[in-house]
Scaffold this active site. Structure first.
Site, PDB file in Angstrom:
ATOM      1  N   MET A 114       3.659   4.505 -10.996  1.00 54.23           N
ATOM      2  CA  MET A 114       4.262   5.837 -10.967  1.00 54.23           C
ATOM      3  C   MET A 114       4.760   6.251 -12.350  1.00 54.23           C
ATOM      4  O   MET A 114       4.502   7.367 -12.811  1.00 54.23           O
ATOM      5  CB  MET A 114       5.419   5.880  -9.958  1.00 54.23           C
ATOM      6  CG  MET A 114       5.017   5.612  -8.532  1.00 54.23           C
ATOM      7  SD  MET A 114       3.729   6.702  -7.916  1.00 54.23           S
ATOM      8  CE  MET A 114       4.628   8.211  -7.676  1.00 54.23           C
ATOM      9  N   ASN A 133       7.424  11.966   3.670  1.00 49.28           N
ATOM     10  CA  ASN A 133       7.201  10.668   4.292  1.00 49.28           C
ATOM     11  C   ASN A 133       7.774  10.619   5.710  1.00 49.28           C
ATOM     12  O   ASN A 133       7.233   9.963   6.588  1.00 49.28           O
ATOM     13  CB  ASN A 133       7.823   9.549   3.443  1.00 49.28           C
ATOM     14  CG  ASN A 133       6.998   9.298   2.194  1.00 49.28           C
ATOM     15  OD1 ASN A 133       5.832   9.699   2.123  1.00 49.28           O
ATOM     16  ND2 ASN A 133       7.583   8.678   1.196  1.00 49.28           N
ATOM     17  N   HIS A 148      10.854  13.074  -6.526  1.00 51.65           N
ATOM     18  CA  HIS A 148       9.918  12.187  -5.834  1.00 51.65           C
ATOM     19  C   HIS A 148       8.484  12.664  -6.038  1.00 51.65           C
ATOM     20  O   HIS A 148       8.086  13.696  -5.502  1.00 51.65           O
ATOM     21  CB  HIS A 148      10.279  12.153  -4.337  1.00 51.65           C
ATOM     22  CG  HIS A 148       9.417  11.250  -3.527  1.00 51.65           C
ATOM     23  ND1 HIS A 148       9.013  11.550  -2.258  1.00 51.65           N
ATOM     24  CD2 HIS A 148       8.877  10.041  -3.811  1.00 51.65           C
ATOM     25  CE1 HIS A 148       8.261  10.572  -1.789  1.00 51.65           C
ATOM     26  NE2 HIS A 148       8.162   9.657  -2.716  1.00 51.65           N
ATOM     27  N   GLU A 181      11.426  -0.863  -6.305  1.00 48.07           N
ATOM     28  CA  GLU A 181      12.211  -0.249  -5.221  1.00 48.07           C
ATOM     29  C   GLU A 181      13.309  -1.224  -4.766  1.00 48.07           C
ATOM     30  O   GLU A 181      13.264  -1.765  -3.650  1.00 48.07           O
ATOM     31  CB  GLU A 181      11.248   0.109  -4.073  1.00 48.07           C
ATOM     32  CG  GLU A 181      11.840   0.948  -2.963  1.00 48.07           C
ATOM     33  CD  GLU A 181      12.052   2.408  -3.325  1.00 48.07           C
ATOM     34  OE1 GLU A 181      12.149   2.723  -4.517  1.00 48.07           O
ATOM     35  OE2 GLU A 181      12.137   3.226  -2.407  1.00 48.07           O
TER      36      GLU A 181
HETATM   37  P1  NAD Z   1       5.280  -0.669  -9.888  1.00 50.97           P
HETATM   38  O1  NAD Z   1       5.626  -2.014  -9.409  1.00 50.97           O
HETATM   39  O2  NAD Z   1       3.860  -0.326 -10.149  1.00 50.97           O
HETATM   40  O3  NAD Z   1       6.080  -0.370 -11.234  1.00 50.97           O
HETATM   41  C1  NAD Z   1       7.403  -0.701 -11.448  1.00 50.97           C
HETATM   42  C2  NAD Z   1       7.569  -0.953 -12.922  1.00 50.97           C
HETATM   43  O4  NAD Z   1       8.945  -1.081 -13.227  1.00 50.97           O
HETATM   44  C3  NAD Z   1       6.898  -2.241 -13.396  1.00 50.97           C
HETATM   45  O5  NAD Z   1       6.068  -1.948 -14.495  1.00 50.97           O
HETATM   46  C4  NAD Z   1       8.063  -3.130 -13.782  1.00 50.97           C
HETATM   47  O6  NAD Z   1       7.752  -4.000 -14.850  1.00 50.97           O
HETATM   48  C5  NAD Z   1       9.095  -2.105 -14.170  1.00 50.97           C
HETATM   49  N1  NAD Z   1      10.440  -2.656 -14.097  1.00 50.97           N
HETATM   50  C6  NAD Z   1      10.991  -3.426 -13.140  1.00 50.97           C
HETATM   51  N2  NAD Z   1      12.256  -3.716 -13.454  1.00 50.97           N
HETATM   52  C7  NAD Z   1      12.535  -3.132 -14.635  1.00 50.97           C
HETATM   53  C8  NAD Z   1      13.676  -3.068 -15.478  1.00 50.97           C
HETATM   54  N3  NAD Z   1      14.806  -3.709 -15.160  1.00 50.97           N
HETATM   55  N4  NAD Z   1      13.610  -2.375 -16.630  1.00 50.97           N
HETATM   56  C9  NAD Z   1      12.469  -1.739 -16.963  1.00 50.97           C
HETATM   57  N5  NAD Z   1      11.345  -1.771 -16.203  1.00 50.97           N
HETATM   58  C10 NAD Z   1      11.374  -2.448 -15.051  1.00 50.97           C
HETATM   59  O7  NAD Z   1       5.913   0.330  -8.831  1.00 50.97           O
HETATM   60  P2  NAD Z   1       5.539   1.856  -8.549  1.00 50.97           P
HETATM   61  O8  NAD Z   1       4.559   1.914  -7.435  1.00 50.97           O
HETATM   62  O9  NAD Z   1       5.247   2.536  -9.826  1.00 50.97           O
HETATM   63  O10 NAD Z   1       6.906   2.405  -7.960  1.00 50.97           O
HETATM   64  C11 NAD Z   1       8.011   2.685  -8.773  1.00 50.97           C
HETATM   65  C12 NAD Z   1       9.020   3.504  -7.997  1.00 50.97           C
HETATM   66  O11 NAD Z   1       8.405   4.700  -7.542  1.00 50.97           O
HETATM   67  C13 NAD Z   1       9.586   2.838  -6.767  1.00 50.97           C
HETATM   68  O12 NAD Z   1      10.916   3.222  -6.617  1.00 50.97           O
HETATM   69  C14 NAD Z   1       8.747   3.396  -5.645  1.00 50.97           C
HETATM   70  O13 NAD Z   1       9.418   3.395  -4.412  1.00 50.97           O
HETATM   71  C15 NAD Z   1       8.564   4.809  -6.132  1.00 50.97           C
HETATM   72  N6  NAD Z   1       7.375   5.510  -5.587  1.00 50.97           N
HETATM   73  C16 NAD Z   1       6.209   4.856  -5.418  1.00 50.97           C
HETATM   74  C17 NAD Z   1       5.111   5.528  -4.914  1.00 50.97           C
HETATM   75  C18 NAD Z   1       3.791   4.842  -4.744  1.00 50.97           C
HETATM   76  O14 NAD Z   1       2.920   5.382  -4.076  1.00 50.97           O
HETATM   77  N7  NAD Z   1       3.605   3.683  -5.345  1.00 50.97           N
HETATM   78  C19 NAD Z   1       5.220   6.885  -4.570  1.00 50.97           C
HETATM   79  C20 NAD Z   1       6.438   7.540  -4.778  1.00 50.97           C
HETATM   80  C21 NAD Z   1       7.512   6.831  -5.287  1.00 50.97           C
END
Ligand code: NAD
Length: 731
Positions: free
Chosen positions: A338, A514, A464, A416
């Site tokens: 994201m 959602n 979001h 998350e």
């Molecule tokens: P992801 O696991 O692909 O990415 C998360 C990133 O955050 C990773 O690169 C990780 O290294 C980084 N990270 C973790 N802890 C960290 C820290 N302390 N400091 C800096 N970076 C850190 O996850 P994602 O799918 O991109 O989701 C991220 C957020 O977006 C979540 O809250 C998720 O609920 C939300 N979201 C996801 C989707 C989806 O479809 N995947 C849709 C809407 C919202």
């Protein structure tokens, strides 16, 4: 008000320049049409005028028709809206036909005055239908300009002769992508497709138009369809090749629209029937089909949601009245799927981005995502090397929070996990200016809870995004309990900068989109468990115009995510949790290792390359679909009401505050049957009394989740509808 300006020069050229005051784009109104006709009459009646140039005083020619005109035509005709529409449309045909014939003797086909359209930029909808009636279309070489007929995208079709003219100009096959898919092209491509005649450098546009008018011969002024012996390119319906085309087109339309979009079928009927009669009769046929489409509630609902209300939301219909909050420097925390997408859309919109992850390699990988998209764009000729360098140059990947200094907005997209989120919130707030806004992209955690980690909860908000960020058009903005107006304005201005559509909702479990999509997916799985044939479930959804059946949707989003959400929801809801029967299916699938597309095994079977095959046969073995199968309508009602009732509950609970956002958000966020205009429009179409009767029946047979919300029941009793109530409140 003057929309069209008329002038003549010493060489006898009349120029009609379209330039609506105080608007950046020309759109046609009924008054404008009358002005255009009056100017054409003047030019044709003035012996000193040799020919006419129709052009624009703005950088673009026109964006289309003012869609409120259609509503006006209907209203003005009182209890005979069809007649009002038909008469209005025929008056457009008359004007355009006058341009096309331009004083020509109908017998000798001589004596017409040349009329040329000179397009400086974009020409859409009626903005192309007027040029199509001219004798020649010359466009400026402006690669940013879009030329086309996008009406089908809002549930109508080109009804001012565009359908008939383009089909006769290019043949049914040639015109199909432009009419049926609303394909838009830049001028050079529009020329090679045969839609326009000539492309010249912008500064030569008017001189070239004038040169053409002065050199035009009688034969140049007779449209092919007005000449003797005209034959439709590619063949009319009773020609062997034409026969094949129309049979194929009809099958294709039914396949693509599943019969739920009236406009595509009506358009094809207009072309088919029109191809067998003289041109003027074909226009009348086109007008009749156009009225037919306009009288279908689907077209008004689609125009309302996908055009009028979508635009109103994008322009900030619900934006608090505070000063400009445009984002200049954005911080993105978490460079995963994201975060990387958010960084790309922001940088692409000209915003400087600091992209932070826990380690440098992850941050760089996040930036690499933008590079990948830009490279793809370059391969398709849409992105230049310079543009790529410019966009990438705006993204700084780092692990240093200090780099966030000067950011006026931060969007957090880390794991998350409330603890991780709290930690990065504190770190970021220490680095950003005191007046910066902090946003979280969480999909499941309450905003008000996450805001507890913030020292400035009134500057804390949910933004979001949907995945994939660069493709999905909707962004949900979530107000936490303490979120202030300036944060909402900032989020809305950001969404506007990145050219997406925002809805603003209040904080509650799963927000809005959602919250509504989960019951849809669950209802599909529940039916599988009951022994309803999976193919019936999937096809019932598609025949209602859902882009994906519920089972395919689970495969795309993955079953382990489903299991994770189910566990968290069960923990949060305790005894009130009502989806235990669905979990049986989800957890069994997870145990079987069938997690969806990503494991090439889910409700569907996939080949080694990951291409979806048929529904997985093991499903039928576990949940035997033997015995009586339910009626198609019943399955459809279960799937549609599962979503629509949740939308109504979101409104009742104040999560949604505007049904326009509920409808637009549903179509753009999860593809809720776009033909319906969204869940509220759909319920209005059914009528509250019928909707309540269906709910009562479903509740009695399948349980409390189908209980009619009090708001709907009240509307059924008082004879109201969602949109009528909204209109009376706004008045
Ligand atoms: P992801 O696991 O692909 O990415 C998360 C990133 O955050 C990773 O690169 C990780 O290294 C980084 N990270 C973790 N802890 C960290 C820290 N302390 N400091 C800096 N970076 C850190 O996850 P994602 O799918 O991109 O989701 C991220 C957020 O977006 C979540 O809250 C998720 O609920 C939300 N979201 C996801 C989707 C989806 O479809 N995947 C849709 C809407 C919202």
């Amino acid at each position: 008000m003057t929309d069209f300006h008329y002038s003549t020069d010493a060489d006898g050229i009349a120029t009609i320049s379209w330039d609506i005051p105080n608007k950046s784009m020309n759109v046609l109104s009924m008054e404008g049409l009358a002005e255009l006709e009056a100017h054409i009459d003047t030019a044709l009646g003035d012996e000193s005028v040799k020919g006419v140039i129709i052009t624009s005083g703005k950088p673009d020619f026109a964006g289309g028709m003012d869609l409120n005109v259609i509503a006006k035509m209907k209203e003005m005709a009182g209890d005979q809206p069809q007649k009002g529409l038909f008469d209005g449309i025929m008056s457009m045909h008359r004007t355009l036909r006058k341009i096309e014939r331009a004083g020509m003797d109908p017998k000798t086909l001589k004596g017409a005055k040349p009329v040329v359209a000179a397009l400086p930029g974009t020409a859409l909808g009626i903005g192309l239908e007027i040029p199509l009636a001219c004798h020649r279309i010359i466009a400026a070489d402006n690669p940013k300009a879009k030329i086309g007929l996008p009406e089908i995208m809002v549930g109508i079709f080109p009804g001012a002769g565009g359908t008939t003219r383009l089909a006769r100009k290019l043949g049914a096959m040639g015109a199909a992508p432009f009419l049926l898919e609303g394909k838009l092209s830049e001028p050079k491509k529009a020329k090679s497709a045969g839609i326009i005649d000539e492309v010249v450098p912008g500064e030569e546009l008017l001189a070239r138009a004038k040169e053409w008018v002065l050199g035009a011969k009688d034969a140049d002024l007779v449209k092919p369809w007005d000449a003797k012996g005209y034959k439709m390119p590619g063949g009319a319906p009773y020609h062997p090749a034409g026969f094949m085309t129309f049979v194929g087109a009809s099958a294709m339309i039914n396949g693509k629209t599943q019969g739920v979009y009236p406009a595509a079928k009506a358009l094809l009927s207009a072309v088919y029937e029109g191809a067998m009669v003289p041109f003027d009769t074909a226009l009348k046929i086109e007008a009749r089909w156009f009225v037919n489409v306009l009288m279908n509630p689907s077209s008004s609902a689609m125009i309302r949601s996908l055009f009028i209300n979508k635009e109103a939301l994008e322009k900030g219909a619900n934006r608090p009245k505070v000063d400009d909050e445009k984002v200049r420097k954005l911080g993105v925390l978490g460079a995963g799927m994201m975060g990387a997408g958010i960084a790309y859309v922001a940088a692409n919109a000209g915003i400087e981005v600091v992209l932070i992850d826990a380690d440098q390699a992850a941050a760089e990988r996040g930036k690499g995502y933008s590079e990948g998209i830009l490279d793809k764009g370059m391969k398709r000729g849409k992105v230049t090397e310079a543009k790529k360098a410019e966009v990438l140059g705006r993204i700084t990947p780092t692990t240093e929070y200090a780099a966030l200094s000067g950011c006026d907005l931060v969007v957090e997209a880390v794991f998350e996990d409330p603890k991780v989120k709290a930690e990065v919130t504190t770190k970021a707030e220490a680095a950003i200016p005191a007046d910066a806004i902090f946003a979280t992209n969480t999909s499941t955690l309450p905003i008000s809870d996450l805001a507890k980690a913030s020292a400035r909860p009134e500057q804390f908000i949910g933004i979001h995004f949907f995945s994939p960020v660069d493709k999905m058009l909707l962004v949900e903005i979530i107000r936490g309990r303490e979120t202030g107006d300036r944060a909402v304005a900032k989020a809305l201005d950001f969404v506007r900068q990145i050219r997406k559509t925002p809805i603003v909702v209040n904080d509650a479990r799963f927000f809005y989109a959602n919250r509504c999509i989960i019951p849809y997916i669950n209802e599909g799985m529940r039916m599988v468990r009951e022994g309803v044939a999976p193919a019936l479930v999937e096809n019932a959804a598609k025949l209602m115009g859902m882009p994906l059946g519920p089972l395919q949707l689970v495969d795309e989003t993955s079953l382990d995510l489903g299991a994770k959400i189910a566990k968290a929801t069960r923990a949060a809801m305790g005894d009130a949790y009502a989806d235990g029967d669905v979990d049986e299916v989800v957890f069994w699938m997870v145990e079987e290792g069938r997690l969806g597309r990503k494991t090439k095994a889910g409700f569907y079977a996939y080949d080694d390359a990951g291409k979806r095959q048929g529904l997985w046969s093991g499903l039928g073995e576990k949940f035997d679909p033997a015995g009586d199968q339910p009626d198609l309508i019943e399955v459809q009602h279960r799937l549609m009401f599962a979503q629509a009732l949740e939308a109504v509950r979101a409104l009742e609970e104040g999560v949604l505050t505007d049904i326009r956002e509920g409808d637009v958000g549903a179509i753009l966020g999860w593809g809720f049957a776009p033909w319906s205009g969204g869940p509220f429009s759909w319920l209005d179409m059914l009528g509250a009394p019928f909707a309540v009767a269906v709910c009562d029946d479903l509740e009695a047979r399948f349980g409390a989740r189908f209980k009619a919300p009090a708001l709907l029941r009240e509307m059924a009793q008082s004879g109201k509808s969602f949109y009528a109530s909204r209109a009376s409140m706004a008045a």
